[in-house]
Design an enzyme around this catalytic site. Sequence first.
Site, PDB file in Angstrom:
ATOM      1  N   THR A 179     -61.526  38.278  45.801  1.00 56.52           N
ATOM      2  CA  THR A 179     -62.884  38.843  45.686  1.00 56.52           C
ATOM      3  C   THR A 179     -63.685  38.439  46.872  1.00 56.52           C
ATOM      4  OG1 THR A 179     -63.030  38.722  43.332  1.00 56.52           O
ATOM      5  CG2 THR A 179     -65.075  39.121  44.446  1.00 56.52           C
ATOM      6  N   ASN A 378     -65.757  29.676  35.084  1.00 59.46           N
ATOM      7  CA  ASN A 378     -64.990  30.894  34.870  1.00 59.46           C
ATOM      8  C   ASN A 378     -64.777  31.242  33.408  1.00 59.46           C
ATOM      9  OD1 ASN A 378     -64.337  31.961  37.556  1.00 59.46           O
ATOM     10  ND2 ASN A 378     -63.544  29.888  37.831  1.00 59.46           N
ATOM     11  N   SER A 383     -70.597  36.392  30.488  1.00 58.22           N
ATOM     12  CA  SER A 383     -71.611  36.312  29.432  1.00 58.22           C
ATOM     13  C   SER A 383     -72.956  35.905  30.026  1.00 58.22           C
ATOM     14  CB  SER A 383     -71.174  35.326  28.355  1.00 58.22           C
ATOM     15  OG  SER A 383     -70.869  34.083  28.931  1.00 58.22           O
TER      16      SER A 383
END
Lengths: 383, 383
Positions: A179, A378, A383
Amino acid sequence: MSVTAAKGFTASGIAAGIKENGNPDLALVVNNGPRLAAAGVFTSNRVKAAPVLWSEQVLKGGLVSAVVLNSGGANACTGPKGFQDTHATAEKVAEVLGHNAGEVAVASTGLIGLLLPMDKLLPGVVAAAQQLTEHGGEKAAIAIKTTDSVHKTSVVTKDGWTVGGMAKGAGMLAPGLATMLVVLTTDADVESDVLDMALRAATRTTFDRVDSDGCMSTNDTVLLLASGASQAAPEYAEFAEAVRAVCDDLGQQLIRDAEGASKDIKVEVINAASEDDAVEVGRSIARNNLLKCAIHGEDPNWGRVLSAIGTTQAAFEPDQLNVAINGVWVCENGGVGDDRDKVDMRYREVHIVADLAAGQETATIWTNDLTADYVHENSAYSS
Amino acid sequence: MSVTAAKGFTASGIAAGIKENGNPDLALVVNNGPRLAAAGVFTSNRVKAAPVLWSEQVLKGGLVSAVVLNSGGANACTGPKGFQDTHATAEKVAEVLGHNAGEVAVASTGLIGLLLPMDKLLPGVVAAAQQLTEHGGEKAAIAIKTTDSVHKTSVVTKDGWTVGGMAKGAGMLAPGLATMLVVLTTDADVESDVLDMALRAATRTTFDRVDSDGCMSTNDTVLLLASGASQAAPEYAEFAEAVRAVCDDLGQQLIRDAEGASKDIKVEVINAASEDDAVEVGRSIARNNLLKCAIHGEDPNWGRVLSAIGTTQAAFEPDQLNVAINGVWVCENGGVGDDRDKVDMRYREVHIVADLAAGQETATIWTNDLTADYVHENSAYSS
């Protein structure tokens, strides 16, 4: 200085409202020429985000006039609608700047599986275009952050020409890039096929050997844009080395900012029969969770290094393996070596040398320790 | 009942003083015949502990009269002296029992890179031999524990014959078996080549698909001994199924006792083009640290499942992938599926189904979540 250190580029970074917390989340980088040459490398993950699929097509033409990047959403696993959104984003950039959409690259980063809020992103493109300046590189670098604690930029200046860049990435860092979004710019006068060669050579030994957690992203993108604005045409070797140096610096910054990490681990494999062997062994060591926990605990647990080496297909004899941790050869000839109590592991950087005694090739892989903070960060990301 | 559930076997477990804390650390399992048939499978790690190198040789003869197992030290990466110690241990067992040392298997577990305290181990063998009984299976199972919180045993009884066993293992659990010692016994009258076939078939779909942390040990050993004492000669299929059932039960117990884990994750890959594809995808999902953290956080983060699938070479189309978590198809056709808020993840077992839509083959891999407790336990193991 980032992506605007090289002449011929403008950039901006704004808060478009993609991130609910109001932080900057949209960056624009524009190549004002005279040249629009570009090269790109992308994730080797077969599940590719919509912007990767789009930008791979754009790069086939070797021309990029602008790059639009957003954080706050990866636009991955979003189906045909996600691809339409990427396309619409490129079209909006082209419309606002008077460019060709087929020369506008798009990059996204953030959570997988969510559609982007286009009602915020498209007006954001207009606002970002209005704020383009020759000093916007820093703001662009800030706008692409996700869990990054700091923004990452690097610049190398040579005789009359410059290579600069920005990067984001702090987790899901792995093999074929992770990423990780990187935009490099140069004002050197270089054609796209030469850019491509230099970029692939650079990423192969830098970003490709940064392996924080073994997880490969759906969105990795590294772009190199050349404006030719310096009118300098460097020798290939010198140019390639400058690109490599910027990639190396940015890669080191990624490792130092890896999610939850308390140690940066340099895994150097020496005396391998081939470079492929050295890389395979380095990756195996770098991905061993038990070893990464041991390093976190400042425990020079060389047995876990050997057990990681043993899972590879590389050429070696178990009773000829040697391992040094921070300069102490704790394992010699496959068994107990120097006193492990001599190993000083108080500092952030840890250096593991694995000697395969099978040849003369070498490779270095960078990774991090595995920490409770990594788990916490992680386990709560979406959330 | 463990290894003494089958007729013809005696066992014992004692504290020889190998562990500094005084816990039981030496187990002996003896086959009293009339048959001494045996089969074994061992770690595929190329860095093999001395007892593995020794026992592989023993098993080539197909005869095992006794197995001596110690916890408190792996005797791995200990060079020629380590191998001499294993040899001396087998010789001591043979001397005390009146056996042939070439038929005595040895297994060790514990920290890598330390020589065993032979001044304690050899007297321990004498003491263990004195305590051999037909009811010693439980004590043997307790003596092989390392970080295991419970000892693991399993028994299947059929018409007149029995397969029983014991296992230890709680970390470094991975592909080709992991710091896992298993001894299975049967009183069925079965030859060693049939034992070998049944054991390999059983481990391939049980222990080999338990992948707690992706780390492969130097010491994994699974032995199956047959005494023939029941005088029953079962059909192969029935016998193989009993061996598989015991292996499956012990494998499940290993997962449920994995170091620091709070979730047991069943990764079921369906509609794969081949079983190999299904296993490759299952392992990739099971080893994804980011996903394992998400499961720990009770976050049905299916994007991390897709990014793990995308790193494999298996046959699939990204836009045909489906993923269910605890019965809710949260990903359909490579994109957003049913509402993720419907997923109930409060319980210890989590069931992930990855549908590759590429064929009809299936495989199930078991793993655990990644937790701060795992980090804590494994960052302090050798201190």
